[in-house]
Design an enzyme around this catalytic site. Structure first.
Site, PDB file in Angstrom:
ATOM      1  N   GLY A 125       4.372   3.327   2.250  1.00  0.00           N
ATOM      2  CA  GLY A 125       5.755   3.766   2.234  1.00  0.00           C
ATOM      3  C   GLY A 125       6.016   4.979   3.102  1.00  0.00           C
ATOM      4  O   GLY A 125       6.897   4.960   3.968  1.00  0.00           O
ATOM      5  N   ILE A 126       5.265   6.044   2.902  1.00  0.00           N
ATOM      6  CA  ILE A 126       5.396   7.227   3.744  1.00  0.00           C
ATOM      7  C   ILE A 126       4.804   6.945   5.127  1.00  0.00           C
ATOM      8  O   ILE A 126       5.354   7.347   6.155  1.00  0.00           O
ATOM      9  CB  ILE A 126       4.695   8.440   3.108  1.00  0.00           C
ATOM     10  CG1 ILE A 126       5.394   8.843   1.806  1.00  0.00           C
ATOM     11  CG2 ILE A 126       4.679   9.623   4.069  1.00  0.00           C
ATOM     12  CD1 ILE A 126       4.734   9.994   1.082  1.00  0.00           C
ATOM     13  N   ASP A 128      -6.271   2.597   6.855  1.00  0.00           N
ATOM     14  CA  ASP A 128      -5.700   2.076   5.611  1.00  0.00           C
ATOM     15  C   ASP A 128      -6.479   0.843   5.195  1.00  0.00           C
ATOM     16  O   ASP A 128      -6.737  -0.042   6.014  1.00  0.00           O
ATOM     17  CB  ASP A 128      -4.219   1.726   5.778  1.00  0.00           C
ATOM     18  CG  ASP A 128      -3.508   1.572   4.427  1.00  0.00           C
ATOM     19  OD1 ASP A 128      -3.983   0.754   3.615  1.00  0.00           O
ATOM     20  OD2 ASP A 128      -2.504   2.270   4.188  1.00  0.00           O
ATOM     21  N   ASN A 161      10.606  -4.165   0.918  1.00  0.00           N
ATOM     22  CA  ASN A 161      11.920  -3.550   0.712  1.00  0.00           C
ATOM     23  C   ASN A 161      11.997  -2.128   1.233  1.00  0.00           C
ATOM     24  O   ASN A 161      13.084  -1.559   1.302  1.00  0.00           O
ATOM     25  CB  ASN A 161      12.302  -3.590  -0.774  1.00  0.00           C
ATOM     26  CG  ASN A 161      11.446  -2.660  -1.627  1.00  0.00           C
ATOM     27  OD1 ASN A 161      10.329  -2.322  -1.252  1.00  0.00           O
ATOM     28  ND2 ASN A 161      11.964  -2.273  -2.776  1.00  0.00           N
ATOM     29  N   ARG A 162      10.859  -1.518   1.616  1.00  0.00           N
ATOM     30  CA  ARG A 162      10.911  -0.136   2.095  1.00  0.00           C
ATOM     31  C   ARG A 162       9.905   0.149   3.214  1.00  0.00           C
ATOM     32  O   ARG A 162      10.069   1.116   3.942  1.00  0.00           O
ATOM     33  CB  ARG A 162      10.680   0.847   0.944  1.00  0.00           C
ATOM     34  CG  ARG A 162       9.273   0.755   0.389  1.00  0.00           C
ATOM     35  CD  ARG A 162       9.126   1.451  -0.957  1.00  0.00           C
ATOM     36  NE  ARG A 162       7.771   1.337  -1.436  1.00  0.00           N
ATOM     37  CZ  ARG A 162       7.260   0.229  -1.945  1.00  0.00           C
ATOM     38  NH1 ARG A 162       7.983  -0.863  -2.042  1.00  0.00           N
ATOM     39  NH2 ARG A 162       6.010   0.197  -2.360  1.00  0.00           N
ATOM     40  N   LYS A 194      -2.354  -3.542   6.749  1.00  0.00           N
ATOM     41  CA  LYS A 194      -1.257  -2.605   6.971  1.00  0.00           C
ATOM     42  C   LYS A 194      -1.497  -1.764   8.222  1.00  0.00           C
ATOM     43  O   LYS A 194      -0.584  -1.544   9.027  1.00  0.00           O
ATOM     44  CB  LYS A 194      -1.087  -1.688   5.753  1.00  0.00           C
ATOM     45  CG  LYS A 194      -0.449  -2.340   4.555  1.00  0.00           C
ATOM     46  CD  LYS A 194      -0.189  -1.316   3.449  1.00  0.00           C
ATOM     47  CE  LYS A 194       0.527  -1.967   2.276  1.00  0.00           C
ATOM     48  NZ  LYS A 194       0.827  -0.988   1.206  1.00  0.00           N
ATOM     49  N   CYS A 213      -0.553  -1.594  -5.048  1.00  0.00           N
ATOM     50  CA  CYS A 213      -1.768  -2.216  -4.526  1.00  0.00           C
ATOM     51  C   CYS A 213      -2.916  -2.102  -5.529  1.00  0.00           C
ATOM     52  O   CYS A 213      -3.747  -3.002  -5.644  1.00  0.00           O
ATOM     53  CB  CYS A 213      -2.149  -1.582  -3.195  1.00  0.00           C
ATOM     54  SG  CYS A 213      -2.252   0.207  -3.226  1.00  0.00           S
TER      55      CYS A 213
END
Length: 563
Positions: free
Chosen positions: A23-24, A44, A54-55, A68, A169
């Site tokens: 997210g960040i 990651d 969604n984000r 990711k 996760c």
């Protein structure tokens, strides 16, 4: 300090490391490349889930299941083709990323979602003398701080907020605590009986019946959700049990990168349980405050599933009712407790009683895209200061849940100075631990205290009076793991020296305080005043009335379920 253009541009070409592409991390990578940073490396371990979309805006539906780090790197490369970006689909805890690796970077930016990895990165940056920007969000709360050895407090200088919720996760793929399985079971309840949300499926989708082998191989097969699949099978116990606890677990176990440093889960089919024949088959006489057998939990799953399905039924021609999870609803509570304990068994996590599960089941904090964006933007502002050597201008920044006395939600302060009693960044590498030497084993000392609490990765532990090796990272002491501490000559007044070859931040000395009243796996951290860690944190919180003394939140959201 003025911004000298030529020199500043050269500084932007120095490499920096980003840890976390969630997210960040997505917001952060976009900001970094558009701000002129030219050489970026990303680590990651996670893969992309539908619920991330969604984000985590760098990802699309076709990326689900992919790395990711890889997808995020490719996405920002398209935004800025001149950037040199390298990705690692791996755990930052791996031996590969040693002090020499960290020392290559101008700075490290952490967008992690769990305590152990955060502590590890904090220590590696201190050892390598590399500035660290640490960030996290939890719902509408967020913060960032900069760690510069000798100039500002490190990540472990201040007490952390106790975790109450967890990253998605971890819930879906790598649970390591009972609460992770409980949160998963609550989502399973909503998935099967609650308001239908196709983007919140905690289990892999299935190929619909009639899919050809060519479609399956090409990846064009029609997928159906777990909810639709369960409805098509009329919520049949055997089918649902084998999907959730056998087929889905086999799918997870096949992701070999997830299990490099973890024990692989063991799939469990319904027939496996019947063949074991362990424990009582009835649940009527079982007490809620006792830990039941696996067979009893499977029977509870069966009984509660049937009753909940019956509760959903309506007169013919009308849609099924939607159920809402309530801890005071007996059927709902037993379903969640049973599903959580079966999953715990599969991941080798201790089972819990119905009473314990009911007390642990709490609310889930959502991850908010806007909060992530604000924090990621301010991280880059601090990164630009570091790149221009403006260390005196660095800030610690908070997003609060309510306005302060000045009416501000967004607050910045000067970084705290290193704490004199911090065992990580100060010269005082010493703590006292109260435990029961006659009950606690060497294995419990290693797991619960050395690794889980103090977050060492590959610890070596020696008793300082006798120079006896208690724990060896190379496995030489494996035979002693079952022994009680007292059998190893450790008593009240003993001192243990803990070192970690990977982290290399210095030795930690643990002074043992014996307490015969404690159970085998209980312990307290005791400070110079005789306070336990819980009392000390409460006292610190009461003193922290000013803006310059705050307890940070952890995560994107390390304490928040990603929904």
């Amino acid at each position: 300090m003025t911004w000298r253009t030529d020199e500043y541009k050269k500084r932007l070409e120095r490499p920096l490391l980003v840890i976390g592409a969630g997210g960040i991390g997505c917001e952060l990578l976009k900001n970094l490349v558009l701000s002129g940073f030219k050489n970026i490396e990303v680590i990651d371990l996670d893969t992309i889930d539908v619920s991330n979309l969604n984000r985590q805006f760098l990802f699309r539906k076709e990326h689900v299941g992919k790395s990711k780090a890889e997808v995020a790197s490719a996405a920002v490369k398209e935004m800025c083709p001149s950037v040199n970006i390298k990705h690692y689909h791996d755990s930052v805890l791996s031996d590969t990323y040693d002090i020499k690796f960290f020392g290559r970077f101008m700075m490290v930016i952490s967008a992690l979602d769990n305590k152990k990895a955060r502590y590890h990165v904090n220590r590696m940056c201190l050892a390598a003398r590399v500035p660290l920007i640490e960030s996290g969000t939890a719902g509408y709360l967020g913060q960032l701080s900069v760690v510069v050895k000798g100039r500002s407090a490190c990540y472990e200088c201040e007490p952390q907020v106790i975790q109450k919720s967890f990253p998605g996760c971890t819930i879906r793929n790598t649970p390591s605590e009972p609460i992770h399985c409980i949160v998963w079971a609550k989502h399973l309840f909503n998935l099967l009986f609650g308001e239908h949300d196709p983007d919140d499926d905690i289990t892999p989708e299935l190929e619909s019946a009639g899919t050809s082998s060519e479609e399956a191989e090409s990846g064009t097969a029609t997928k159906i959700s777990t909810r639709k699949w369960a409805e098509d099978h009329n919520y049949d116990l055997h089918h649902l049990f084998d999907k959730l606890f056998s087929s889905d677990i086999k799918c997870l176990a096949s992701l070999t990168d997830l299990w490099k440093d973890r024990k692989k889960p063991q799939p469990l089919s319904y027939n496996d349980v019947l063949e074991q024949g362990e424990g009582s088959s009835g649940t009527e006489s079982l007490k809620s405050n006792e830990v039941w057998s696996l067979r009893a939990w499977v029977n509870t799953f069966d009984e509660s599933l049937a009753r909940l399905r019956n509760n959903m039924k309506t007169p013919e021609g009308e849609p099924d009712k939607v159920l809402a999870w309530d801890k005071d609803d007996e059927d709902a509570m037993k379903f969640v407790a049973a599903a959580a304990n079966i999953r715990s068994h599969i991941f080798s996590i201790p089972l819990k009683s119905l009473f314990d599960v009911k007390s642990m089941a709490g609310n889930i904090i959502p991850a908010i895209a806007t909060t992530n964006a604000i924090i990621a933007g301010m991280v880059v502002v601090e990164a630009l200061k570091i790149s221009n050597s403006q260390f005196d201008d660095l800030k610690t920044i908070f997003i609060n849940s309510q306005p302060n006395y000045r009416g501000k939600l967004f607050v910045d302060t000067h970084p705290q100075v290193p704490q004199k009693k911090c065992y990580v960044c100060s010269d005082r590498r010493e703590v006292a631990i109260k435990l029961n030497v006659n009950k606690m084993t060497v294995k419990q000392l290693e797991t619960k205290i050395i690794k889980d609490h103090f977050c060492f990765v590959q610890p070596d532990v020696m008793e300082t009076k006798t120079f006896q090796i208690v724990i060896s990272s190379d496995g030489d002491t494996d035979a002693s793991m079952v022994k009680k501490l007292s059998e190893m000559g450790i008593s009240g007044g003993s001192q243990l020296e803990v070192d970690d070859f990977v982290q290399q931040f210095g030795k930690l000395y643990i002074n043992i305080v014996n307490d015969d009243e404690l159970d085998e796996d209980d312990f307290d951290i005791v400070d110079d005043t005789g306070d336990t860690e819980e009392t000390r944190k409460r006292r610190i919180d009461e003193e922290a009335a000013s803006e310059s003394k705050r307890v940070r939140v952890d995560g994107d959201a390390p304490n928040a379920m990603e929904v």
